[in-house]
Design an enzyme around this catalytic site. Sequence first.
Site, mmCIF file in Angstrom:
data_model
loop_
_atom_site.group_PDB
_atom_site.id
_atom_site.type_symbol
_atom_site.label_atom_id
_atom_site.label_comp_id
_atom_site.label_asym_id
_atom_site.label_seq_id
_atom_site.Cartn_x
_atom_site.Cartn_y
_atom_site.Cartn_z
ATOM 1 N N LYS A 185 -56.339 63.869 -0.732
ATOM 2 C CA LYS A 185 -57.714 63.723 -1.212
ATOM 3 C C LYS A 185 -58.522 64.746 -0.409
ATOM 4 C CE LYS A 185 -61.973 61.746 -1.383
ATOM 5 N NZ LYS A 185 -63.076 62.041 -0.479
ATOM 6 N N SER A 243 -64.211 59.300 10.480
ATOM 7 C CA SER A 243 -65.054 58.357 11.212
ATOM 8 C C SER A 243 -64.329 57.029 11.438
ATOM 9 C CB SER A 243 -66.337 58.091 10.420
ATOM 10 O OG SER A 243 -66.033 57.420 9.219
ATOM 11 N N ARG A 244 -64.797 56.297 12.422
ATOM 12 C CA ARG A 244 -64.259 54.956 12.692
ATOM 13 C C ARG A 244 -64.469 54.040 11.487
ATOM 14 N NH1 ARG A 244 -65.599 52.378 18.497
ATOM 15 N NH2 ARG A 244 -65.065 50.217 18.199
ATOM 16 N N GLN A 245 -65.666 54.166 10.943
ATOM 17 C CA GLN A 245 -66.015 53.348 9.769
ATOM 18 C C GLN A 245 -65.080 53.635 8.590
ATOM 19 O OE1 GLN A 245 -69.816 54.564 8.445
ATOM 20 N NE2 GLN A 245 -70.445 52.544 7.765
ATOM 21 N N GLU A 266 -56.943 58.532 12.653
ATOM 22 C CA GLU A 266 -57.431 59.062 13.927
ATOM 23 C C GLU A 266 -58.942 59.061 13.814
ATOM 24 O OE1 GLU A 266 -59.082 61.879 15.886
ATOM 25 O OE2 GLU A 266 -57.450 63.246 15.337
ATOM 26 N N CYS A 303 -62.363 66.027 17.911
ATOM 27 C CA CYS A 303 -62.055 64.645 18.298
ATOM 28 C C CYS A 303 -61.778 64.557 19.798
ATOM 29 C CB CYS A 303 -60.880 64.117 17.504
ATOM 30 S SG CYS A 303 -59.748 65.372 16.961
ATOM 31 N N GLU A 395 -69.178 57.592 19.758
ATOM 32 C CA GLU A 395 -68.933 59.036 19.630
ATOM 33 C C GLU A 395 -70.161 59.697 19.011
ATOM 34 O OE1 GLU A 395 -65.257 61.680 17.863
ATOM 35 O OE2 GLU A 395 -66.129 60.197 16.544
HETATM 36 P P1 NAP Z 1 -65.587 60.187 6.998
HETATM 37 O O1 NAP Z 1 -66.921 59.800 6.527
HETATM 38 O O2 NAP Z 1 -64.802 59.162 7.687
HETATM 39 O O3 NAP Z 1 -64.775 60.720 5.700
HETATM 40 C C1 NAP Z 1 -63.463 61.235 5.786
HETATM 41 C C2 NAP Z 1 -62.780 61.082 4.448
HETATM 42 O O4 NAP Z 1 -62.546 59.707 4.188
HETATM 43 C C3 NAP Z 1 -63.597 61.584 3.271
HETATM 44 O O5 NAP Z 1 -62.725 62.136 2.313
HETATM 45 C C4 NAP Z 1 -64.237 60.325 2.733
HETATM 46 O O6 NAP Z 1 -64.513 60.404 1.365
HETATM 47 C C5 NAP Z 1 -63.147 59.321 2.974
HETATM 48 N N1 NAP Z 1 -63.700 57.969 3.160
HETATM 49 C C6 NAP Z 1 -64.559 57.577 4.138
HETATM 50 N N2 NAP Z 1 -64.840 56.271 4.021
HETATM 51 C C7 NAP Z 1 -64.156 55.832 2.936
HETATM 52 C C8 NAP Z 1 -64.056 54.573 2.289
HETATM 53 N N3 NAP Z 1 -64.733 53.513 2.715
HETATM 54 N N4 NAP Z 1 -63.269 54.475 1.213
HETATM 55 C C9 NAP Z 1 -62.596 55.547 0.743
HETATM 56 N N5 NAP Z 1 -62.666 56.782 1.307
HETATM 57 C C10 NAP Z 1 -63.431 56.915 2.385
HETATM 58 O O7 NAP Z 1 -65.636 61.426 7.963
HETATM 59 P P2 NAP Z 1 -66.435 62.811 7.865
HETATM 60 O O8 NAP Z 1 -67.035 62.983 6.527
HETATM 61 O O9 NAP Z 1 -65.491 63.844 8.277
HETATM 62 O O10 NAP Z 1 -67.554 62.745 8.978
HETATM 63 C C11 NAP Z 1 -68.420 61.671 9.175
HETATM 64 C C12 NAP Z 1 -68.417 61.273 10.658
HETATM 65 O O11 NAP Z 1 -67.082 61.028 11.064
HETATM 66 C C13 NAP Z 1 -68.882 62.353 11.618
HETATM 67 O O12 NAP Z 1 -70.255 62.370 11.786
HETATM 68 C C14 NAP Z 1 -68.173 61.972 12.889
HETATM 69 O O13 NAP Z 1 -68.918 61.013 13.569
HETATM 70 C C15 NAP Z 1 -66.892 61.364 12.430
HETATM 71 N N6 NAP Z 1 -65.729 62.268 12.540
HETATM 72 C C16 NAP Z 1 -64.893 62.087 13.577
HETATM 73 C C17 NAP Z 1 -63.791 62.903 13.701
HETATM 74 C C18 NAP Z 1 -62.838 62.710 14.837
HETATM 75 O O14 NAP Z 1 -61.879 63.452 14.906
HETATM 76 N N7 NAP Z 1 -63.038 61.769 15.706
HETATM 77 C C19 NAP Z 1 -63.514 63.911 12.792
HETATM 78 C C20 NAP Z 1 -64.394 64.073 11.709
HETATM 79 C C21 NAP Z 1 -65.485 63.227 11.617
HETATM 80 P P3 NAP Z 1 -65.990 60.800 0.820
HETATM 81 O O15 NAP Z 1 -66.368 62.041 1.567
HETATM 82 O O16 NAP Z 1 -65.775 60.999 -0.617
HETATM 83 O O17 NAP Z 1 -66.866 59.643 1.167
#
Ligand code: NAP
Length: 551
Positions: A185, A243-245, A266, A303, A395
Site C-alpha cells: 500500500k 505512527s503509533r496510532q 515499527e 525513527c 515522539e
Molecule cells: P501514519 O499516519 O501512521 O501512516 C502510515 C501508513 O499507514 C499510511 O499509508 C496510512 O494510510 C496507513 N494508516 C495509518 N493509520 C491507518 C489506519 N487506522 N487504518 C489503515 N491504514 C492506516 O504515518 P505517517 O503518515 O508516515 O506520519 C504520521 C506520523 O507518524 C508522523 O508525524 C510521525 O509522528 C509518525 N511517524 C513515525 C515514524 C517512525 O519511524 N517512528 C515514521 C514515520 C512517521 P493513509 O495515509 O491513507 O492514512
Amino acid sequence: MILTGEMLIGFSALRGTGGDKRAFNPATNSDIAEPVFGMGGSEEVERAVSLAAQAFDVYRHVTLAKRAAFIEAIAENILKLGDELIERAHAETGLPVPRLQGERARTVGQLRLFAKVVRDGHFLGSTIDHAQPERQPLPRVDLRLAKMPLGPVAVFGASNFPLAFSVAGGDTASALAAGAPVIVKAHGAHLGTSALVGRAIQRAVKEQDLPEGVFSLLFGAGRNVGEALVGHPQIKAVGFTGSRQGGLALVRIANARPEPIPVYAEMSSINPVFLFPGALASRAEAIGRAFADSLTMGAGQFCTNPGLVVAIDGPDLDRFIGAAGNALTTKPAQTMLTPGIFDAYCEGTRTVAKVPDVTRVAQGEPAGKRQNSAQAALYVTDAQRLLTSTELEAEMFGPASVVIRARDFDELLKVAEHVEGQLTITLQIDAADHADARRLLPVLERKAGRILVNGFPTGVEVCHAMVHGGPFPSTSNSMFTSVGATAIDRFLRPVCYQDLPDALLPDVLKEANPLGLWRLVDGEFITPTQAVGCVDGLQFATKQRTMNLPI
Ligand code: NAP
C-alpha cells in the site's frame, strides 16, 4: 517513464475508482499537476490478494538461485530508473537530492543483501534429528525442520524513507526473500516515486518469468485499502513503519480477524542518549555539536532521532547544552515530508513547551517564507518532571529534543527504568565511566533493541547483526528486527516433517544435502562439505567437523 496514475495489480496497470489524488510538493506547498492518481478500494484489494494467493505455492518453490536473481533484478531495475526517480522523490518529499541518492544506494544494497541471504539458504534453518530405531526404552522417529514463508504479506510504505522503507524497501525485500508474495500500500506522500519503483519490481517479475501475483502496488486514501488488506483472510502478515496510532490500529484489525496474523509495526521511539560524567568532563562541547548534527539530520524525521538526553546536572552538562544550543541556532529550517507531519511536529513542540518547568534553551534558524519547514528546538527540564509528565516522552518526529537534568546517578537510573521501549539507547562514556555504565546496561537491555556507545543513533547499517526493533511502543513485536538480514525471520514459520521418505522431503532437508547448506544434524552444526554415507539405501551426510553457528 511516463507516470500514468495507475495501480499495479500483477502484470496489469489499472486506474482505481476510489477517487482521484494528486501528489504534493511540500517545498512549494502545492499539488504536482501530473499525473492524477486513481485511488483503489476493496475490489482492487481483492484482485491483488487473490493473485498473490495463487502465486504463493509457485513462488515459494522456485529455486533459491532464481529467487535471488529476481531480487537482484529489482535492484538493477531501480538503478535503471536513473535521475527520474531521484527528481520525483525530491519533488514529493522535499528531501535533498544527495540524501535520496544515498537512500537509493541503501535500497539497492539491501536488496542485494537479501539476494545473498536467499542464495546462502541458512535462513531456512535446516535441522535434522535422525531416527534412532534402537533407542531404549522407545525408538526415536526421524524429525526434520525447515522454515517456509507465512503467505502473502501486506507492506505499508513509510513516509520518511520513500525508497529504503517504501515499495522496494526492507519489508518488501525481506518478505520476497522469504518466498512471500507482497502487496504494497503506497504511502500517499510519494505516490509517483512508489509507482516508478513499483514498475521496476513488476518488470523484474516478468523478466524472471515468475507468477504475476508475486507483487502488486495499491494506492488508497481514507484507510479503506489499508484496512481491507490487513483484514483479508489470504494476507498472512503485515509490515508497517509509521505512527503509533496507525500501527496500533493495524494490530487491532489483525487481532480481530477470525484468524489473527502478525503485524510487524515499527512505531515510536525517542532514542534516549545518556551522557556520563567522564565523557562530559572531557568532551562536552564535541558531544554537543555532534548531537545537534544528529538531531537535525533529515529534518529529524528518523525513527532513530535522539529525542531525549539524560545526564547528571552540573557545569559539564551546562557546557554540553551551550554547545548543542549554539550549533542548533545555525541549523536552517528544513522542509518536512508532508504538511501533516509538519503540523504534528509544531503541535508536539508546543505541547512540550507548555509543560511546567520546561525551558526552551535554543532554536534553529526560523523558516521565514519556506513552506512546511521545521525549526530545530532544544528543551531542558529535570528528572522529576520527566517522571511525572507523559508529554515529554511522546515522539515529536522532527528536529527537537529534551535534555533531562538528573540529581545523581540513582536518579539517572530511575529515568532509565521509567522510559518506554526504544529502538536505540546511546551512551556517551569514557573509560572512567565504565563502572556506572555496567550498572546501567542491564536496564538498557530490557528497554532497547540496539545499545550504542560514543556515536549517535541516526544511521542504521544494513547488515547481518543489525537490530532495528525493540520493546513496545518502538515496535509491536520486540522479537524481530525490520532492518538487517534477520528481518526475513518475520515472514517465516517452521514446519517439522516426521518420517517422510527422502523422495518426498523438500530439497532443504534431503539427506544428501543437495543445496549444500549448513545444517544442524543430531544437535551439531555441520558444514556443507561433509562426506556422504549410505544407510538403508539412502544417502546421508556424515559429520566431518563441527563448527560454530555460521551466521
Ligand atoms: P501514519 O499516519 O501512521 O501512516 C502510515 C501508513 O499507514 C499510511 O499509508 C496510512 O494510510 C496507513 N494508516 C495509518 N493509520 C491507518 C489506519 N487506522 N487504518 C489503515 N491504514 C492506516 O504515518 P505517517 O503518515 O508516515 O506520519 C504520521 C506520523 O507518524 C508522523 O508525524 C510521525 O509522528 C509518525 N511517524 C513515525 C515514524 C517512525 O519511524 N517512528 C515514521 C514515520 C512517521 P493513509 O495515509 O491513507 O492514512
